[in-house]
Write a protein that holds these residues in place. Structure first.
Motif, mmCIF file in Angstrom:
data_model
loop_
_atom_site.group_PDB
_atom_site.id
_atom_site.type_symbol
_atom_site.label_atom_id
_atom_site.label_comp_id
_atom_site.label_asym_id
_atom_site.label_seq_id
_atom_site.Cartn_x
_atom_site.Cartn_y
_atom_site.Cartn_z
ATOM 1 N N GLU A 15 0.839 -1.214 0.000
ATOM 2 C CA GLU A 15 0.000 0.000 0.000
ATOM 3 C C GLU A 15 0.868 1.257 0.000
ATOM 4 O O GLU A 15 0.535 2.246 -0.654
ATOM 5 N N THR A 16 1.974 1.227 0.719
ATOM 6 C CA THR A 16 2.907 2.360 0.715
ATOM 7 C C THR A 16 3.451 2.585 -0.693
ATOM 8 O O THR A 16 3.525 3.718 -1.168
ATOM 9 N N PRO A 67 -1.175 5.756 9.118
ATOM 10 C CA PRO A 67 -2.547 5.422 8.681
ATOM 11 C C PRO A 67 -3.410 6.660 8.408
ATOM 12 O O PRO A 67 -4.185 6.668 7.446
ATOM 13 N N ALA A 68 -3.255 7.706 9.209
ATOM 14 C CA ALA A 68 -4.028 8.934 8.968
ATOM 15 C C ALA A 68 -3.622 9.567 7.641
ATOM 16 O O ALA A 68 -4.472 10.053 6.890
ATOM 17 N N PHE A 70 -2.349 7.935 5.022
ATOM 18 C CA PHE A 70 -2.897 7.076 3.968
ATOM 19 C C PHE A 70 -4.379 7.358 3.769
ATOM 20 O O PHE A 70 -4.852 7.459 2.645
ATOM 21 N N TRP A 71 -5.115 7.447 4.857
ATOM 22 C CA TRP A 71 -6.567 7.674 4.781
ATOM 23 C C TRP A 71 -6.863 8.997 4.074
ATOM 24 O O TRP A 71 -7.703 9.045 3.166
ATOM 25 N N LEU A 72 -6.169 10.062 4.473
ATOM 26 C CA LEU A 72 -6.401 11.371 3.867
ATOM 27 C C LEU A 72 -6.002 11.360 2.394
ATOM 28 O O LEU A 72 -6.722 11.896 1.542
ATOM 29 N N LYS A 74 -5.970 8.803 0.320
ATOM 30 C CA LYS A 74 -6.945 8.033 -0.461
ATOM 31 C C LYS A 74 -8.242 8.807 -0.686
ATOM 32 O O LYS A 74 -8.907 8.622 -1.698
ATOM 33 N N ARG A 75 -8.595 9.672 0.241
ATOM 34 C CA ARG A 75 -9.792 10.498 0.067
ATOM 35 C C ARG A 75 -9.572 11.588 -0.983
ATOM 36 O O ARG A 75 -10.520 12.075 -1.579
ATOM 37 N N GLU A 79 -10.446 7.111 -7.245
ATOM 38 C CA GLU A 79 -10.347 5.662 -7.028
ATOM 39 C C GLU A 79 -9.677 4.952 -8.198
ATOM 40 O O GLU A 79 -8.944 3.979 -7.998
#
Length: 125
Positions: A15-16, A67-68, A70-72, A74-75, A79
């Protein structure tokens, strides 16, 4: 349990790498590119914001910041871009992160130098 932990670590590395690939994609907005490079560089770098030997806080930054980020990221990224990046990351070798390590080390040296400069200015010999 060790096998499950190994699979989780491999998924995180994949994922990284996908974030790194998506950050360089021309379809990614500029703000997301900047965030993606920083987050992937931080995740790949052996140098942490808070060293791991500091009790609780040393591991907490890895459990929250990456993780924060990555989450930001991806938003902020379409997609389709993330799907393409994930498929490329599955097929490719993992980056080693030497450049990110050097850049982060230089940033730490500059911060330490600036702090030393400020401290030296306040101390009269």
């Amino acid at each position: 349990m060790l096998t499950r932990l190994r699979h989780w670590a491999e998924a995180l590395a994949r994922e990284t790498h996908a974030v790194w690939i998506a950050a360089r994609d021309p379809r990614t907005p500029f703000a997301a590119k900047a965030l993606g490079v920083v987050v992937a560089g931080y995740a790949l770098s052996p140098i942490d914001l808070i060293p791991d030997f500091v009790p609780v806080l040393g591991l907490l930054d890895d459990l929250l910041i990456v993780p924060a980020g990555f989450w930001l990221f991806k938003r902020m990224v379409p997609e389709a871009v993330m799907a393409d990046a994930r498929s490329q990351a599955n097929r490719a070798d993992r980056p080693r992160g030497h450049t990110a390590t050097i850049v982060i080390a230089l940033i730490w040296v500059l911060i330490a130098g600036a702090l030393a400069w400020q401290i030296a200015g306040f101390v009269s010999w």
